[in-house]
Design an enzyme around this catalytic site. Structure first.
Site, PDB file in Angstrom:
ATOM      1  CG  HIS A 206      -2.031  -0.870   1.269  1.00 24.75           C
ATOM      2  ND1 HIS A 206      -1.927  -2.207   1.073  1.00 24.75           N
ATOM      3  CD2 HIS A 206      -3.363  -0.612   1.452  1.00 24.75           C
ATOM      4  CE1 HIS A 206      -3.141  -2.754   1.139  1.00 24.75           C
ATOM      5  NE2 HIS A 206      -4.037  -1.799   1.369  1.00 24.75           N
ATOM      6  CD  GLU A 209      -5.643   3.883   1.943  1.00 25.69           C
ATOM      7  OE1 GLU A 209      -4.711   3.289   2.532  1.00 25.69           O
ATOM      8  OE2 GLU A 209      -6.856   3.615   2.130  1.00 25.69           O
TER       9      GLU A 209
HETATM   10  N1  HPA Z   1      -5.182   0.871   3.755  1.00 26.96           N
HETATM   11  C1  HPA Z   1      -4.333   0.446   4.678  1.00 26.96           C
HETATM   12  N2  HPA Z   1      -4.560  -0.622   5.428  1.00 26.96           N
HETATM   13  C2  HPA Z   1      -5.692  -1.303   5.244  1.00 26.96           C
HETATM   14  C3  HPA Z   1      -6.606  -0.898   4.313  1.00 26.96           C
HETATM   15  C4  HPA Z   1      -6.338   0.239   3.511  1.00 26.96           C
HETATM   16  O1  HPA Z   1      -7.099   0.661   2.629  1.00 26.96           O
HETATM   17  N3  HPA Z   1      -7.637  -1.793   4.390  1.00 26.96           N
HETATM   18  C5  HPA Z   1      -7.310  -2.685   5.329  1.00 26.96           C
HETATM   19  N4  HPA Z   1      -6.127  -2.397   5.857  1.00 26.96           N
HETATM   20 ZN    ZN Z   2      -6.147  -1.937   1.253  1.00 28.05          ZN
END
Ligand code: HPA
Ligand code: ZN
Length: 351
Positions: A206, A209
């Site tokens: 990730h 975001e």
């Molecule tokens: N971002 C970060 N961690 C997470 C997310 C997300 O969208 N969904 C579940 N854990």
């Molecule tokens: Zn996620």
């Protein structure tokens, strides 16, 4: 081989989006825990939830930020105790995904969320792998697991988790990085991911975001991520956009998640059309469907309705999802053929 899809008129777009064969590459299995299942598992495990009923739990799903969501999400996972709970959770997600024409799901799981509560990793792995095996046999859906490290925890804890998972090495295809992004840059896990690469694991993370483009650079250069989860902040960095496009680094975009966590002021301003226009390998996914208001098809429908994307974008997104998946080439070609057939049917229905 890529073929030009026949155009499909706008009024047939919702039906086309539902019918598209697609891969879902950004789904946290713990985020598919519906309030109804929370209550059912709580009852089965003798747990009392701090909510009167399903409706009041669902009403609590109002988040202004990633952290506000994560607090509820980790609390929600407290009902998952036994192998059967993990099985039922994953089986329900895969059954739902199959009805949405998901032909391949690469599923994140967060072992640390469970081991921290005293649930053995074996319990988690047995339930999840059995659900994936059964769904492949009964529903024809291909799936694979990706183990995620929680980035708010330490490097040492990530190493311990990796070590504990080694007996299950063949049960997951890769590792990811999730949880609270700001303040926990990819660099914190450089050595863990180096070890994962040595083990031959696929790498995703990730990034971008809520965090800045610098975290996407870090995920690429330091972790050597093959895919970026979310990545929607890349539009703020032209050099990064160019690199992502040139190297065909996929982004697993989750529109309803971004809307719910207020990553964009509204869905009409989502960066997905800009990512596609920039030639990036963007895909559409649900992230945590029980918490964010919809499974993958709802994500397609909502972002297309809000931004005016057309049927060519639908084709591109589905084709991207196959390109971005870690499945083998023969399966990818079968899915592309299915995609072409779905377009031809939708075109014929509209002409
Ligand atoms: N971002 C970060 N961690 C997470 C997310 C997300 O969208 N969904 C579940 N854990
Ligand atoms: Zn996620």
């Amino acid at each position: 081989m890529s073929r030009t899809p026949p155009p499909v008129p706008a009024e047939h777009l919702p039906a086309l989006l539902a019918a598209l064969p697609k891969a879902e590459l950004h789904i946290h299995i713990e985020g598919s825990l519906e309030p109804e299942m929370s209550f059912a598992l709580a009852r089965r495990n003798g747990i009392t939830l701090p909510y009167a009923d399903v409706e009041s739990l669902r009403r609590a799903y109002a988040f202004g930020s990633l952290q506000a969501f994560l607090d509820l999400y980790y609390q929600g996972a407290g009902v998952l105790l036994k192998e059967e709970d993990f099985y039922d959770l994953a089986r329900a997600y895969l059954a739902r995904a199959a009805t949405e024409n998901v032909v391949r799901a690469e599923i994140f799981f967060d072992p640390q969320t469970h081991t921290a509560r005293g649930v053995a990793l074996d319990t988690v792995m047995r339930g999840l792998t059995r659900a994936c095996d059964d769904a492949r046999r009964d529903l024809g859906i291909s799936s694979a697991l990706i183990l995620c490290f929680l980035r708010h925890l330490s490097e040492r804890e990530a190493f311990e988790t990796l070590e504990a998972a080694l007996p299950w090495r063949d049960a997951f295809i890769g590792v990811g990085l999730d949880s609270s992004e700001l303040g926990h840059p990819p660099e914190k896990f450089a050595r863990v991911f180096a070890r994962c690469r040595e083990l031959g694991l696929h790498i995703v993370a990730h990034a971008g975001e809520e965090g800045p483009p610098a975290y996407i650079w870090g995920a690429l250069d330091v972790l050597r991520a093959e895919r970026i989860d979310h990545g929607v902040q890349a539009v703020h960095d032209a050099a990064l956009m160019q690199r992502l496009a040139q190297e065909r680094i996929p982004l697993t975009v989750c529109p309803l998640s971004n809307q719910k966590l207020q990553v964009f002021p509204d869905l009409a301003r989502h960066s997905l059309p800009r990512l596609l226009a920039g030639g990036l390998c963007a895909t559409v996914n649900s992230d945590d469907p029980a918490y964010f208001g919809g499974y993958v098809n709802a994500n397609f429908q909502a972002v297309f309705a809000a931004t005016g994307l057309d049927s060519a974008a639908a084709y591109q997104l589905a084709a991207n999802s196959f390109e971005a998946s870690f499945a083998d080439a023969a399966l990818k070609q079968q899915w592309l053929d299915k995609l072409q057939a779905a377009f031809e049917r939708a075109h014929d229905a509209g002409s």
